[in-house]
Design a protein around this motif. Structure first.
Motif, PDB file in Angstrom:
ATOM      1  N   THR A  30       0.832  -1.206   0.000  1.00  0.00           N
ATOM      2  CA  THR A  30       0.000   0.000   0.000  1.00  0.00           C
ATOM      3  C   THR A  30       0.865   1.253   0.000  1.00  0.00           C
ATOM      4  N   LYS A  31       1.903   1.279   0.834  1.00  0.00           N
ATOM      5  CA  LYS A  31       2.801   2.437   0.863  1.00  0.00           C
ATOM      6  C   LYS A  31       3.517   2.622  -0.469  1.00  0.00           C
ATOM      7  N   LYS A  32       3.943   1.535  -1.080  1.00  0.00           N
ATOM      8  CA  LYS A  32       4.639   1.612  -2.367  1.00  0.00           C
ATOM      9  C   LYS A  32       3.705   2.136  -3.458  1.00  0.00           C
ATOM     10  N   GLU A  33       2.474   1.648  -3.495  1.00  0.00           N
ATOM     11  CA  GLU A  33       1.508   2.123  -4.490  1.00  0.00           C
ATOM     12  C   GLU A  33       1.178   3.598  -4.275  1.00  0.00           C
ATOM     13  N   PHE A  34       1.077   4.014  -3.026  1.00  0.00           N
ATOM     14  CA  PHE A  34       0.768   5.411  -2.733  1.00  0.00           C
ATOM     15  C   PHE A  34       1.928   6.317  -3.137  1.00  0.00           C
ATOM     16  N   LEU A 160      11.111  20.157   3.119  1.00  0.00           N
ATOM     17  CA  LEU A 160       9.872  19.654   2.535  1.00  0.00           C
ATOM     18  C   LEU A 160       8.852  19.428   3.636  1.00  0.00           C
ATOM     19  N   THR A 161       7.685  20.004   3.449  1.00  0.00           N
ATOM     20  CA  THR A 161       6.556  19.751   4.332  1.00  0.00           C
ATOM     21  C   THR A 161       5.564  18.936   3.520  1.00  0.00           C
ATOM     22  N   GLU A 162       5.333  17.707   3.950  1.00  0.00           N
ATOM     23  CA  GLU A 162       4.439  16.826   3.207  1.00  0.00           C
ATOM     24  C   GLU A 162       3.477  16.137   4.163  1.00  0.00           C
ATOM     25  N   PRO A 163       2.332  15.703   3.650  1.00  0.00           N
ATOM     26  CA  PRO A 163       1.375  15.007   4.511  1.00  0.00           C
ATOM     27  C   PRO A 163       1.857  13.592   4.826  1.00  0.00           C
ATOM     28  N   HIS A 164       1.414  13.092   5.950  1.00  0.00           N
ATOM     29  CA  HIS A 164       1.740  11.725   6.359  1.00  0.00           C
ATOM     30  C   HIS A 164       0.444  10.994   6.706  1.00  0.00           C
ATOM     31  N   PRO A 165      -0.290  10.559   5.677  1.00  0.00           N
ATOM     32  CA  PRO A 165      -1.548   9.861   5.965  1.00  0.00           C
ATOM     33  C   PRO A 165      -1.285   8.468   6.533  1.00  0.00           C
ATOM     34  N   SER A 166      -2.264   7.963   7.231  1.00  0.00           N
ATOM     35  CA  SER A 166      -2.156   6.606   7.762  1.00  0.00           C
ATOM     36  C   SER A 166      -2.284   5.605   6.615  1.00  0.00           C
ATOM     37  N   VAL A 167      -1.948   4.371   6.887  1.00  0.00           N
ATOM     38  CA  VAL A 167      -2.056   3.325   5.868  1.00  0.00           C
ATOM     39  C   VAL A 167      -3.518   3.156   5.456  1.00  0.00           C
ATOM     40  N   TRP A 168      -4.409   3.296   6.402  1.00  0.00           N
ATOM     41  CA  TRP A 168      -5.835   3.187   6.092  1.00  0.00           C
ATOM     42  C   TRP A 168      -6.258   4.305   5.134  1.00  0.00           C
ATOM     43  N   ASP A 169      -5.794   5.539   5.380  1.00  0.00           N
ATOM     44  CA  ASP A 169      -6.112   6.649   4.476  1.00  0.00           C
ATOM     45  C   ASP A 169      -5.484   6.440   3.102  1.00  0.00           C
ATOM     46  N   MET A 170      -4.248   5.929   3.070  1.00  0.00           N
ATOM     47  CA  MET A 170      -3.608   5.641   1.784  1.00  0.00           C
ATOM     48  C   MET A 170      -4.440   4.645   0.986  1.00  0.00           C
ATOM     49  N   ARG A 171      -4.896   3.616   1.655  1.00  0.00           N
ATOM     50  CA  ARG A 171      -5.705   2.587   0.991  1.00  0.00           C
ATOM     51  C   ARG A 171      -7.012   3.186   0.476  1.00  0.00           C
ATOM     52  N   PHE A 173      -7.517   6.355  -0.329  1.00  0.00           N
ATOM     53  CA  PHE A 173      -7.190   7.200  -1.478  1.00  0.00           C
ATOM     54  C   PHE A 173      -6.986   6.359  -2.733  1.00  0.00           C
ATOM     55  N   LEU A 174      -6.247   5.279  -2.603  1.00  0.00           N
ATOM     56  CA  LEU A 174      -5.943   4.445  -3.763  1.00  0.00           C
ATOM     57  C   LEU A 174      -7.184   3.762  -4.325  1.00  0.00           C
ATOM     58  N   ARG A 175      -8.144   3.478  -3.489  1.00  0.00           N
ATOM     59  CA  ARG A 175      -9.374   2.837  -3.965  1.00  0.00           C
ATOM     60  C   ARG A 175     -10.278   3.814  -4.693  1.00  0.00           C
ATOM     61  N   ASN A 176     -10.069   5.116  -4.489  1.00  0.00           N
ATOM     62  CA  ASN A 176     -10.919   6.135  -5.112  1.00  0.00           C
ATOM     63  C   ASN A 176     -10.230   6.839  -6.274  1.00  0.00           C
TER      64      ASN A 176
END
Length: 181
Positions: A30-34, A160-171, A173-176
């Protein structure tokens, strides 16, 4: 009874080990796909032209990441203007570098008075509207003539200031992901 407890414990350890193994690879995938969909917008080159008292800086913006960067805005502290572009594509068929023109006249605040914390801010979003900011430090080089300062932008050490979503949020996002977005 002791054998039954021991067998149950061994089965529980085997099932728990297998579940943790599959959970680890699920999270890693999931992290790699995100990460494969995130943009990485940078200033890759900077040139300057001095014409009399007017200094013009030409930073080149380039998306070196695999995802599209949306709503990109660049702002230099001590400069009244800003640069905005709707989409910056990664390498591929729609790829292009954007060259920004920052004109600093002799009365520009960054050239006239000392600024303690100068910056060049590059802000953009990914496809899920998560905000990223890259801050390039700007130093002022003192000259012996009018205007007294010239800006010097450090492209090697940005913050760099970047977001750090949880794995659940990454999943989620990727599903949508839209096929046409």
């Amino acid at each position: 009874m002791d054998w039954l407890l021991l067998i149950g414990l061994v089965v529980l350890l085997i099932v728990g080990g297998a579940a943790s193994f599959f959970l680890y690879f699920f999270i890693a995938r999931t992290k790699k796909e995100f990460r494969a969909t995130q943009p990485d917008l940078r200033i890759t080159n900077l040139s300057a032209m001095n014409s009399g008292d007017v200094l013009t800086l030409y930073p080149e913006l380039e998306n070196v990441g695999p995802g599209v960067a949306y709503d990109c805005v660049m702002h230099l502290g001590g400069w009244e203007g800003n640069f905005a572009v709707k989409k910056v594509y990664p390498r591929g068929p729609r790829y292009e570098k954007h060259v920004v023109s920052i004109v600093l006249g002799p009365e520009a605040p960054i050239r006239v008075k000392p600024i303690s914390n100068g910056y060049l801010r590059l802000r953009y979003q990914d496809r899920w509207e998560q905000k990223y900011e890259r801050w390039y430090p700007v130093a002022q080089v003192r000259r012996g003539e009018i205007p007294p300062y010239n800006p010097q932008i450090d492209l090697e050490h940005p913050d760099l200031t970047e977001p750090h979503p949880s794995v659940w949020d990454m999943r989620k996002f990727l599903r949508n992901i839209s096929l046409y977005g």
